[in-house]
Design a protein around this motif. Sequence first.
Motif, PDB file in Angstrom:
ATOM      1  N   VAL A 162       1.031  -1.238   0.034  1.00  0.00           N
ATOM      2  CA  VAL A 162      -0.014  -0.018   0.045  1.00  0.00           C
ATOM      3  C   VAL A 162       0.899   1.214  -0.065  1.00  0.00           C
ATOM      4  O   VAL A 162       0.540   2.231  -0.891  1.00  0.00           O
ATOM      5  CB  VAL A 162      -0.961   0.052   1.163  1.00  0.00           C
ATOM      6  N   LEU A 163       2.013   1.196   0.589  1.00  0.00           N
ATOM      7  CA  LEU A 163       3.006   2.366   0.584  1.00  0.00           C
ATOM      8  C   LEU A 163       3.552   2.615  -0.734  1.00  0.00           C
ATOM      9  O   LEU A 163       3.719   3.568  -1.393  1.00  0.00           O
ATOM     10  CB  LEU A 163       3.988   2.009   1.877  1.00  0.00           C
ATOM     11  N   ALA A 165       2.130   1.838  -3.461  1.00  0.00           N
ATOM     12  CA  ALA A 165       1.047   2.334  -4.363  1.00  0.00           C
ATOM     13  C   ALA A 165       0.902   3.740  -4.145  1.00  0.00           C
ATOM     14  O   ALA A 165       0.571   4.546  -4.940  1.00  0.00           O
ATOM     15  CB  ALA A 165      -0.134   1.462  -4.183  1.00  0.00           C
ATOM     16  N   GLY A 166       0.708   4.143  -2.858  1.00  0.00           N
ATOM     17  CA  GLY A 166       0.553   5.623  -2.619  1.00  0.00           C
ATOM     18  C   GLY A 166       1.590   6.296  -2.816  1.00  0.00           C
ATOM     19  O   GLY A 166       1.602   7.459  -3.531  1.00  0.00           O
ATOM     20  N   ALA A 167       2.906   5.907  -2.760  1.00  0.00           N
ATOM     21  CA  ALA A 167       4.061   6.880  -3.218  1.00  0.00           C
ATOM     22  C   ALA A 167       4.247   6.865  -4.632  1.00  0.00           C
ATOM     23  O   ALA A 167       4.566   7.976  -5.141  1.00  0.00           O
ATOM     24  CB  ALA A 167       5.405   6.115  -2.530  1.00  0.00           C
ATOM     25  N   ALA A 169       1.755   7.057  -6.682  1.00  0.00           N
ATOM     26  CA  ALA A 169       0.715   8.196  -7.068  1.00  0.00           C
ATOM     27  C   ALA A 169       1.289   9.655  -6.636  1.00  0.00           C
ATOM     28  O   ALA A 169       0.909  10.463  -7.269  1.00  0.00           O
ATOM     29  CB  ALA A 169      -0.581   7.964  -6.278  1.00  0.00           C
ATOM     30  N   LEU A 170       2.021   9.850  -5.793  1.00  0.00           N
ATOM     31  CA  LEU A 170       2.538  11.126  -5.245  1.00  0.00           C
ATOM     32  C   LEU A 170       3.625  11.417  -6.272  1.00  0.00           C
ATOM     33  O   LEU A 170       3.759  12.746  -6.336  1.00  0.00           O
ATOM     34  CB  LEU A 170       3.231  11.060  -3.807  1.00  0.00           C
ATOM     35  N   ASP A 280       0.832   4.361 -12.660  1.00  0.00           N
ATOM     36  CA  ASP A 280      -0.370   3.591 -12.572  1.00  0.00           C
ATOM     37  C   ASP A 280      -0.154   1.963 -12.562  1.00  0.00           C
ATOM     38  O   ASP A 280      -0.738   1.528 -11.869  1.00  0.00           O
ATOM     39  CB  ASP A 280      -1.379   3.834 -13.733  1.00  0.00           C
ATOM     40  N   THR A 283       0.888   1.092  -9.047  1.00  0.00           N
ATOM     41  CA  THR A 283      -0.347   1.205  -8.164  1.00  0.00           C
ATOM     42  C   THR A 283      -1.328  -0.187  -8.078  1.00  0.00           C
ATOM     43  O   THR A 283      -1.435  -0.673  -7.104  1.00  0.00           O
ATOM     44  CB  THR A 283      -1.192   2.457  -8.346  1.00  0.00           C
ATOM     45  N   VAL A 287      -1.074  -3.109  -4.974  1.00  0.00           N
ATOM     46  CA  VAL A 287      -2.454  -3.511  -4.369  1.00  0.00           C
ATOM     47  C   VAL A 287      -2.611  -4.828  -4.743  1.00  0.00           C
ATOM     48  O   VAL A 287      -3.159  -5.536  -3.774  1.00  0.00           O
ATOM     49  CB  VAL A 287      -3.432  -2.546  -4.921  1.00  0.00           C
ATOM     50  N   THR A 324      -7.341   4.092 -11.866  1.00  0.00           N
ATOM     51  CA  THR A 324      -5.972   4.760 -12.324  1.00  0.00           C
ATOM     52  C   THR A 324      -6.276   4.917 -14.036  1.00  0.00           C
ATOM     53  O   THR A 324      -5.274   5.524 -14.467  1.00  0.00           O
ATOM     54  CB  THR A 324      -4.877   3.791 -12.200  1.00  0.00           C
TER      55      THR A 324
END
Length: 382
Positions: A162-163, A165-167, A169-170, A280, A283, A287, A324
């Motif tokens: 999850v980290l 995937a979130g990173a 996106a950032l 994308d 991410t 997940v 995404t």
Amino acid sequence: MSNPPHEGYDQGYDPYGQQGYPPQPQQPGPQQQGYPQQSPQQGWYDPNAAAYPQQQPQQYPQQQQQPQQYPPQQQWQGQAYGRPLPPEGPAYEPHGYAAPPTGGLAHPTRADGPGAGTATATPSAPVDLSSLPANQRARLEGRSPIIEPGLQPAALTAGLGVLLAGAAALGTYALVVPLVVLQAVTAAGWFRLNGMWPARQGIALAFLGAVTADVALLVAGREHAPAAILGTLGVWVLLSLVLQLRSHADPDTRMQGLMATVASAALSIVAAGHLAAAPDAVTVGAVAVAATVLARALPLPTAASVVVALLAAAGAGIAMGGATGLGTSGAFLGLGAGVCALIGHRAASYDYPSRFVHFTAGVALPLTAAAPAVYLLGRALG
């Protein structure tokens, strides 16, 4: 004029009769010649009698009542330790050493508890294998078990996914932070999975290769990602070979260290594929790996658990693909990442892994193994 016969002539001539000597006993014939078996009371001299006093014929009556204390199954042990086999009859133990006992056979053992120290011929009690841990029980049974990491390492893998995937996106530089953590855990876990610990030099070398690959990717850009990753991998294989050749260990140890170092560096460098892939794709893939390992940790039969894990990966790919912009193609990316995650999960479950292996290799290998699929499928489907 004839002389009269001598008086007593018929009884035999005795020249010593007038002196009072008694007649001597008759000498034995040829069949009686030799040394008669005389006892010490008859005056027969034995030169070894003083040094070796005569023993009684029944010196060990208790041992003679038990003519065989060595079972036939244990006679080979006398030969294995360089001693002759025990003769037939009473037990023979030169220098007071008995043959090593084997489990399940009747042999003299020392009793534990009250009366310890007395030798008793009792069979050893069978080992209760159900009370041992799974890895020790499998080792005693002569098989190589597959011990899965479990729910806690799966939860850590899901959290790290999850980290990622979130990173992703950032931004690219935000993705470097969880990726470096993943590469460090991969390097340490692979050495411990191969039974090498501590291996600070090998772990540091593999981690340094991973960081070098990350820097090369940031400098060269995603369009030159294959050259950056493969170039770094080639340089680190050569460097590992040079360092192992300078080692003073025996050839087998050097070969084992070389293979472990090369494999650890390769896995840590390949994990940089998350940095080379499209955001994308990272991410969706991260997940999908999280869903796969959580489903695989459920208390289900192995076949059913694998099917459920793959369905969860495809479902997560569809869900994240819609979020995404990958759409339904996210299902293929999620399924590919899930298959690679199961391979990494299987590798971390092999050959008596410890708790440390489960919380290092068991956490990192599913995400590391999914990096090539994320990069390749992301380029093909994006």
